[in-house]
Design a protein around this motif. Structure first.
Motif, PDB file in Angstrom:
ATOM      1  N   LEU A  24       0.635  -1.299  -0.013  1.00 57.26           N
ATOM      2  CA  LEU A  24       0.170   0.384   0.234  1.00 57.26           C
ATOM      3  C   LEU A  24       0.990   1.182  -0.210  1.00 57.26           C
ATOM      4  O   LEU A  24       0.648   2.275  -0.380  1.00 57.26           O
ATOM      5  N   GLU A  25       2.202   1.140   0.790  1.00 56.18           N
ATOM      6  CA  GLU A  25       2.770   2.733   0.900  1.00 56.18           C
ATOM      7  C   GLU A  25       3.269   2.613  -0.577  1.00 56.18           C
ATOM      8  O   GLU A  25       3.673   4.298  -0.985  1.00 56.18           O
ATOM      9  N   ALA A  26       3.529   0.796  -1.101  1.00 51.91           N
ATOM     10  CA  ALA A  26       4.445   1.862  -2.506  1.00 51.91           C
ATOM     11  C   ALA A  26       4.071   1.929  -3.467  1.00 51.91           C
ATOM     12  O   ALA A  26       4.479   1.741  -4.530  1.00 51.91           O
ATOM     13  N   LEU A  27       2.335   2.017  -3.493  1.00 48.88           N
ATOM     14  CA  LEU A  27       1.508   1.471  -4.472  1.00 48.88           C
ATOM     15  C   LEU A  27       1.541   2.994  -5.739  1.00 48.88           C
ATOM     16  O   LEU A  27       0.822   3.966  -4.767  1.00 48.88           O
ATOM     17  N   PRO A  96       8.892   1.702  -0.408  1.00 50.06           N
ATOM     18  CA  PRO A  96       8.318   3.243  -1.270  1.00 50.06           C
ATOM     19  C   PRO A  96       8.407   2.946  -2.676  1.00 50.06           C
ATOM     20  O   PRO A  96       7.522   3.669  -3.059  1.00 50.06           O
ATOM     21  N   ASP A  97       9.438   3.664  -3.197  1.00 54.00           N
ATOM     22  CA  ASP A  97      10.048   3.554  -4.464  1.00 54.00           C
ATOM     23  C   ASP A  97       9.745   2.924  -5.248  1.00 54.00           C
ATOM     24  O   ASP A  97       9.937   3.332  -6.235  1.00 54.00           O
ATOM     25  N   TYR A  98      10.198   1.913  -4.856  1.00 55.56           N
ATOM     26  CA  TYR A  98      10.459   0.727  -6.142  1.00 55.56           C
ATOM     27  C   TYR A  98       9.742   0.576  -7.196  1.00 55.56           C
ATOM     28  O   TYR A  98       9.695   0.593  -8.920  1.00 55.56           O
ATOM     29  N   CYS A  99       8.025   0.845  -7.174  1.00 51.48           N
ATOM     30  CA  CYS A  99       7.638   0.390  -8.272  1.00 51.48           C
ATOM     31  C   CYS A  99       7.107   1.469  -9.103  1.00 51.48           C
ATOM     32  O   CYS A  99       7.871   1.479 -10.378  1.00 51.48           O
ATOM     33  N   LYS A 100       7.614   3.353  -8.571  1.00 53.04           N
ATOM     34  CA  LYS A 100       7.157   3.591  -9.198  1.00 53.04           C
ATOM     35  C   LYS A 100       9.006   4.461  -9.793  1.00 53.04           C
ATOM     36  O   LYS A 100       8.983   4.424 -11.408  1.00 53.04           O
ATOM     37  N   GLN A 101      10.546   3.454  -9.565  1.00 54.98           N
ATOM     38  CA  GLN A 101      11.488   3.769 -10.442  1.00 54.98           C
ATOM     39  C   GLN A 101      11.197   3.245 -11.590  1.00 54.98           C
ATOM     40  O   GLN A 101      12.036   2.691 -12.280  1.00 54.98           O
ATOM     41  N   ILE A 102      10.379   1.942 -11.150  1.00 60.98           N
ATOM     42  CA  ILE A 102      10.861   0.615 -12.664  1.00 60.98           C
ATOM     43  C   ILE A 102       9.769   2.002 -13.156  1.00 60.98           C
ATOM     44  O   ILE A 102      10.229   1.333 -14.925  1.00 60.98           O
TER      45      ILE A 102
END
Length: 300
Positions: A24-27, A96-102
């Motif tokens: 939820l925090e990374a979504l 938290p930032d992994y999905c956004k970075q990808i």
């Protein structure tokens, strides 16, 4: 939708709560979380009943798949609505930032990828230590010259792929109860799609919590060497063309086939694995490994 985070789960209620909280925090915006409950004794819908108006969908399999997370991952992938599919194990956390970075860097440059991991290790006394994983890969697109041992990945390593790649390469093998991630890595690297490696750790991997925690231990830890040898034998058979063309992949698969066959006491099976390698230099390396392992097992 931009992306989906798919979380297969089976009898890990505490871990599932932690995994979903991190997801939820990374979504990213316009994204979803898909929890696939593999017939847990305590249904995931009960474990997550505290969630209100969150972008979390729960799918339940009433009959357990019998080991391995591929059936649940495939079910999640088939129902997910995102253009990019992220996979998270139910005993780990996504940063938290992994999905956004990808989404900003890896996609659409690549069709799939994985990341370095941060291991959170709990010892017998309950003390925790943290260690970051390092590979000999540069951040970004994975070059063709990269060693297969470096560019293969477990599904727990922040694994992601595009919906198009999933549809083209096909579902993850459901008959392999262990090492289905190795099989899928071979298929993806042999496909038309480029791979992406994120050198900055994108997930927390919690280890040693299965012991005495009341939660189910990982499939790998629960699998005997004979079963793992059989899995690598199947992987070699179904990817025979790739192994003939790529000596690095051939050595990776056959060396593990030999190791687990000898560990299980099946020396004839290990010898057959050595002989199946069509590349002569690879066969010589396997012969040396076979001899060394036989010598060591006799001394134990």
């Amino acid at each position: 939708m931009r992306s989906s985070i798919i979380i297969p789960t089976s009898n890990r209620p505490a871990g599932l709560k932690r995994a979903v909280t991190s997801a939820l925090e990374a979504l990213p915006g316009d994204s979803e979380i898909v929890v696939v409950d593999d017939a847990s004794e305590q249904p995931a819908s009960d474990v997550l009943s505290y969630l209100k108006a969150e972008p979390v969908r729960i799918i339940r399999k009433e009959t357990q798949s019998g080991g391995g997370g591929s059936p649940a991952r495939n079910m999640g992938a088939k129902t997910a609505q995102g253009a990019v599919l992220f996979f998270l194990d139910d005993d780990d956390e996504i940063k938290p930032d992994y999905c956004k970075q990808i989404l900003e860097q890896g996609f659409p440059s690549a069709g799939f990828g994985f990341c370095a991991r941060t291991f959170v290790i709990t010892d017998a006394a309950g003390q925790r230590s943290v260690k970051d994983e390092k590979r000999k890969l540069d951040n970004g697109l994975i070059g063709a010259s990269a060693r297969f041992s470096e560019k293969t990945f477990p599904f727990s390593a922040g694994f992601w792929l595009t919906r198009d790649a999933y549809q083209d390469v096909g579902p993850m093998s459901e008959d392999l109860k262990t090492n289905s991630d190795t099989d899928y890595a071979i298929r993806l690297h042999a496909s038309q799609y480029a791979g992406w490696y994120a050198a900055v750790p994108g997930v927390f991997i919690h280890q040693s919590e299965g012991k005495g925690s009341g939660e189910l231990a990982s499939v790998t830890k629960r699998t005997k060497s004979a079963e793992r040898a059989a899995a690598f034998e199947n992987i070699a058979k179904r990817n025979a063309d790739v192994l003939r063309q790529d000596p690095q992949i051939a050595h990776f698969v056959y060396s593990r086939y030999v190791k687990h066959a000898i560990r299980s006491g099946n020396h004839d099976q290990a010898w057959e694995a050595v002989m199946k390698a069509s590349n002569r230099p690879i066969r010589r390396r396997l012969l040396m490994q076979y001899a060394a392992l036989r010598f060591l097992t006799k001394r134990v």
